[in-house]
Every structure is written in structure tokens, then in C-alpha cells.
Design a protein around this motif. Structure first.
Motif, short mmCIF file in Angstrom:
data_model
loop_
_atom_site.label_atom_id
_atom_site.label_comp_id
_atom_site.label_asym_id
_atom_site.label_seq_id
_atom_site.Cartn_x
_atom_site.Cartn_y
_atom_site.Cartn_z
N UNK A 214 26.51 11.51 20.64
CA UNK A 214 27.60 10.69 20.15
C UNK A 214 27.86 11.09 18.71
N UNK A 215 29.09 11.50 18.46
CA UNK A 215 29.49 11.87 17.10
C UNK A 215 30.34 10.73 16.58
N UNK A 216 29.80 9.95 15.63
CA UNK A 216 30.52 8.78 15.15
C UNK A 216 31.68 9.16 14.23
N UNK A 217 32.50 8.17 13.93
CA UNK A 217 33.64 8.38 13.06
C UNK A 217 33.33 7.99 11.63
N UNK A 218 34.36 8.02 10.85
CA UNK A 218 34.26 7.67 9.44
C UNK A 218 35.63 7.78 8.81
N UNK A 219 35.70 7.71 7.49
CA UNK A 219 36.98 7.87 6.82
C UNK A 219 37.55 9.27 7.12
N UNK A 220 38.84 9.39 7.10
CA UNK A 220 39.50 10.63 7.48
C UNK A 220 38.94 11.86 6.76
N UNK A 221 38.72 11.76 5.46
CA UNK A 221 38.21 12.93 4.71
C UNK A 221 36.81 13.33 5.17
N UNK A 222 35.97 12.36 5.52
CA UNK A 222 34.62 12.67 5.99
C UNK A 222 34.68 13.33 7.36
N UNK A 223 35.54 12.82 8.24
CA UNK A 223 35.68 13.39 9.58
C UNK A 223 36.27 14.80 9.48
N UNK A 224 37.25 14.99 8.63
CA UNK A 224 37.83 16.32 8.45
C UNK A 224 36.78 17.30 7.92
N UNK A 225 35.94 16.84 7.02
CA UNK A 225 34.90 17.69 6.45
C UNK A 225 33.90 18.14 7.51
N UNK A 226 33.45 17.22 8.33
CA UNK A 226 32.47 17.58 9.38
C UNK A 226 33.13 18.44 10.45
N UNK A 227 34.43 18.19 10.72
CA UNK A 227 35.14 18.97 11.73
C UNK A 227 35.37 20.42 11.28
N UNK A 228 35.29 20.67 9.97
CA UNK A 228 35.46 22.03 9.43
C UNK A 228 34.13 22.70 9.11
N UNK A 229 33.03 21.98 9.34
CA UNK A 229 31.70 22.50 9.00
C UNK A 229 31.27 23.49 10.09
N UNK A 230 31.32 24.78 9.79
CA UNK A 230 31.07 25.82 10.79
C UNK A 230 29.65 25.73 11.36
N UNK A 231 28.68 25.38 10.53
CA UNK A 231 27.31 25.26 11.01
C UNK A 231 27.20 24.17 12.09
#
Length: 114
Positions: A80-97
Motif C-alpha cells: 500500500x502506497x499512501x498519499x500525502x500533499x501533492x508535492x510529496x506525492x510528486x516527489x516520490x512518483x519521480x524518485x527513480x530508486x
């Protein structure tokens, strides 16, 4: 999977539901009355993050994940990948690792997000 600024309810809610699940009505009754969870629960719930180091939720609560994606962690049936504020979600969604790790584990039976 946890990340900085995750919404507390988005990971704690599913964790509570899965932790309190029972195999039958008798176990459910015992689970609701005991101080400690029964050992024969249908799910083993744990948290993991990119580094395994302490993270801070959107509300400032500090969480120590059980595992990192870098080190040995139990086999997963549910992610389960939880949510968060838009900037945090965008950051994790761009994290290649993190993206590579999720792709490597795409055979997990259930991968979901909140």
C-alpha cells in the motif's frame, strides 16, 4: 511504503484494518478484547521506506519504518502506497530508486495506493 510528508491516516488506517483482521469470529472477538494482537493473524503488517530512516508525516508525527527497500524485508503480498500533499506525492512518483524497486516487485499480489 512510507515517505516524508505522507498523510498519517493513509498508512495508519490500512495498517490498523489489516492488523485487526481475524481468521474467524472467535479470533475477532479475542482480538478486540486483548491488549496484544494474537499471533495467528492473517496479515503481518510492517512499514518500509526508501532508506529505513525516520520519516515525518504531513502533520509532523515521526515514524520509524521497520525496513528499507535497500535491505532484506519480508516477502510482500500487499503493498500500500499512501498519499500525502501533492508535492510529496510528486516527489516520490519521480524518485527513480523507488520506481525501480516497485517495478522489481511488480509480482506482489496487490499493489494499491490511497
Amino acid at each position: 511504503m512510507e515517505f516524508d510528508y505522507v498523510d498519517l491516516l493513509d498508512f495508519a488506517g490500512p495498517a490498523e484494518v489489516l492488523s485487526l483482521a481475524a481468521n474467524n469470529k472467535a479470533e475477532q472477538t479475542l482480538t478486540l478484547y486483548k491488549k496484544h494482537l494474537l499471533p495467528m493473524r492473517p496479515f503481518e503488517v510492517f512499514t518500509l521506506s526508501e532508506t529505513g530512516k525516520e520519516i515525518k508525516t504531513h502533520s509532523g508525527t515521526k515514524i520509524n519504518p521497520n525496513f528499507s527497500i535497500d535491505h532484506s524485508h519480508p516477502e510482500l503480498d500487499i503493498l500500500i502506497i499512501p498519499g500525502g500533499p501533492l508535492r510529496a506525492v510528486q516527489s516520490i512518483a519521480k524518485n527513480q530508486k523507488v520506481l525501480d524497486w516497485v517495478l522489481k516487485h511488480k509480482s506482489i499480489e496487490y499493489i494499491s495506493t490511497v
